[in-house]
Design an enzyme around this catalytic site. Structure first.
Site, PDB file in Angstrom:
ATOM      1  CB  ILE A  28       1.913  -1.913 -10.089  1.00  0.00           C
ATOM      2  CG1 ILE A  28       2.965  -2.930  -9.354  1.00  0.00           C
ATOM      3  CG2 ILE A  28       1.928  -1.932 -11.498  1.00  0.00           C
ATOM      4  CD1 ILE A  28       2.669  -4.125  -9.596  1.00  0.00           C
ATOM      5  CG  LEU A  74     -12.779  -1.770  -9.933  1.00  0.00           C
ATOM      6  CD1 LEU A  74     -11.102  -1.901 -10.036  1.00  0.00           C
ATOM      7  CD2 LEU A  74     -12.916  -1.290 -11.211  1.00  0.00           C
ATOM      8  CG  ASN A 100      -2.686  -2.103 -11.216  1.00  0.00           C
ATOM      9  OD1 ASN A 100      -1.660  -2.631 -11.259  1.00  0.00           O
ATOM     10  ND2 ASN A 100      -3.356  -1.315 -10.311  1.00  0.00           N
ATOM     11  CG  ASN A 104      -2.067 -13.066  -2.644  1.00  0.00           C
ATOM     12  OD1 ASN A 104      -3.038 -13.966  -2.156  1.00  0.00           O
ATOM     13  ND2 ASN A 104      -0.976 -13.633  -2.857  1.00  0.00           N
ATOM     14  CB  SER A 151       0.452 -12.436  -9.720  1.00  0.00           C
ATOM     15  OG  SER A 151       1.433 -13.160  -8.976  1.00  0.00           O
ATOM     16  CD  GLN A 158       1.754 -16.630  -2.139  1.00  0.00           C
ATOM     17  OE1 GLN A 158       1.821 -15.751  -2.957  1.00  0.00           O
ATOM     18  NE2 GLN A 158       0.988 -16.227  -0.976  1.00  0.00           N
ATOM     19  CE1 TYR A 164      -4.072 -11.450  -6.953  1.00  0.00           C
ATOM     20  CE2 TYR A 164      -2.059 -12.551  -6.536  1.00  0.00           C
ATOM     21  CZ  TYR A 164      -2.458 -11.399  -7.254  1.00  0.00           C
ATOM     22  OH  TYR A 164      -1.720 -10.381  -7.521  1.00  0.00           O
ATOM     23  CB  ALA A 195       7.987 -12.177  -9.658  1.00  0.00           C
ATOM     24  CB  THR A 199       2.927  -2.865  -4.181  1.00  0.00           C
ATOM     25  OG1 THR A 199       2.670  -4.154  -3.690  1.00  0.00           O
ATOM     26  CG2 THR A 199       3.435  -2.937  -5.739  1.00  0.00           C
TER      27      THR A 199
END
Length: 271
Positions: A28, A74, A100, A104, A151, A158, A164, A195, A199
């Site tokens: 992305i 980061l 960005n 996950n 997300s 999930q 995440y 969603a 990627t």
């Protein structure tokens, strides 16, 4: 009477704007960088993957296109501070920030521990806060904008990925908190929620199943609009719009670019 129609491209007024994109060399982030270049903005990638960043920078530089970069892990506040200082030294200003980068990492209740969970928060949420703090003086000066990438997992859950999921819930909450706090400076803050977008990381996850093709088909069938995956360009289109003055009265919003996957009834089936 003959009517003449003039077709004009929408000018998003991003020419020459210095926009930071964390994790901008893949997926992305790469799509956002590509579209910023189309709009004559100057994207600046921050990340740790030197190989993919150098490849992308070399590709655009060879075409005479201006693009910046700074290397940083980061999760390291010192490396991030050095990266921001480099960008200000290279370009003299910062006009926008796209948070960005993230992954996950499957740190759950049963397959993780407290230390794993805290590390997941650092990988996926803490640097959003850090990057905003480090760029804020420039954003105030230039009335810049912030776009966070989130997300759907914060809404849907999930299973097996507490870190995440918590991070994405935090991204949503901080988007609105920052939008409120930064109103006096005219800084807008929004979040684009993704969603099912194919990627490289998503492909890696799909390939972890015994039958990746069947798994992917089962997911695609549940995406209401056109029963297909969201493209990185579709996510990027919304990010670029939010960075531009075309969205000049939009702030504190969570915008879902997902073909209706998160909120529409799963019973919908148009096949």
């Amino acid at each position: 009477m003959q009517l003449k129609f003039i077709i004009c491209n929408m000018d998003l007024a991003l020419k020459g704007k210095i926009i930071i994109v964390t994790g901008g060399s893949k997926g992305i982030g790469k799509g956002i960088v590509s579209l910023l270049i189309e709009e004559d903005a100057i994207p600046v990638i921050i990340g740790r993957n030197k190989k993919s960043i150098n490849e992308l920078v070399d590709y655009y530089s060879s075409k005479g296109i201006e693009i910046g970069h700074a290397f940083a892990e980061l999760t390291s506040k010192d490396e991030c501070r050095v990266a921001i200082d480099k960008i200000i030294n290279d370009f003299g200003r910062i006009d926008g920030l796209v948070n960005n980068a993230g992954v996950n990492d499957n740190v759950g209740l049963e397959n993780g521990n407290y230390d794993n969970f805290i590390e997941s928060i650092k990988r996926n949420l803490a640097h959003y806060y850090l990057m905003v703090q480090l760029t804020l003086p420039q954003l105030k000066k230039n009335k810049g904008n912030i776009v966070n990438i989130g997300s759907k997992i914060a809404d849907t859950g999930q299973g097996g990925t507490s870190g995440y999921s918590a991070s994405n819930g935090g991204r949503n909450a901080l988007t609105r908190e920052w939008a409120a706090e930064l109103i006096p400076y005219g800084i807008r803050v929004n979040c684009v929620i993704v969603a099912e977008c194919l990627t490289p990381l998503y492909k890696k996850w799909i390939n972890s199943f015994n039958n990746p093709e069947e798994k992917l088909k089962s997911i695609i069938k549940k995406i209401p609009l056109e029963q297909r995956m969201t493209t990185t360009k579709e996510v990027a289109n919304t990010v670029i719009f939010l960075l531009s003055e075309r969205s000049s009265h939009t702030t504190g919003q969570l915008i879902y670019v997902d073909g209706g996957y998160t909120h529409l009834d799963r019973a919908l089936n148009f096949s």
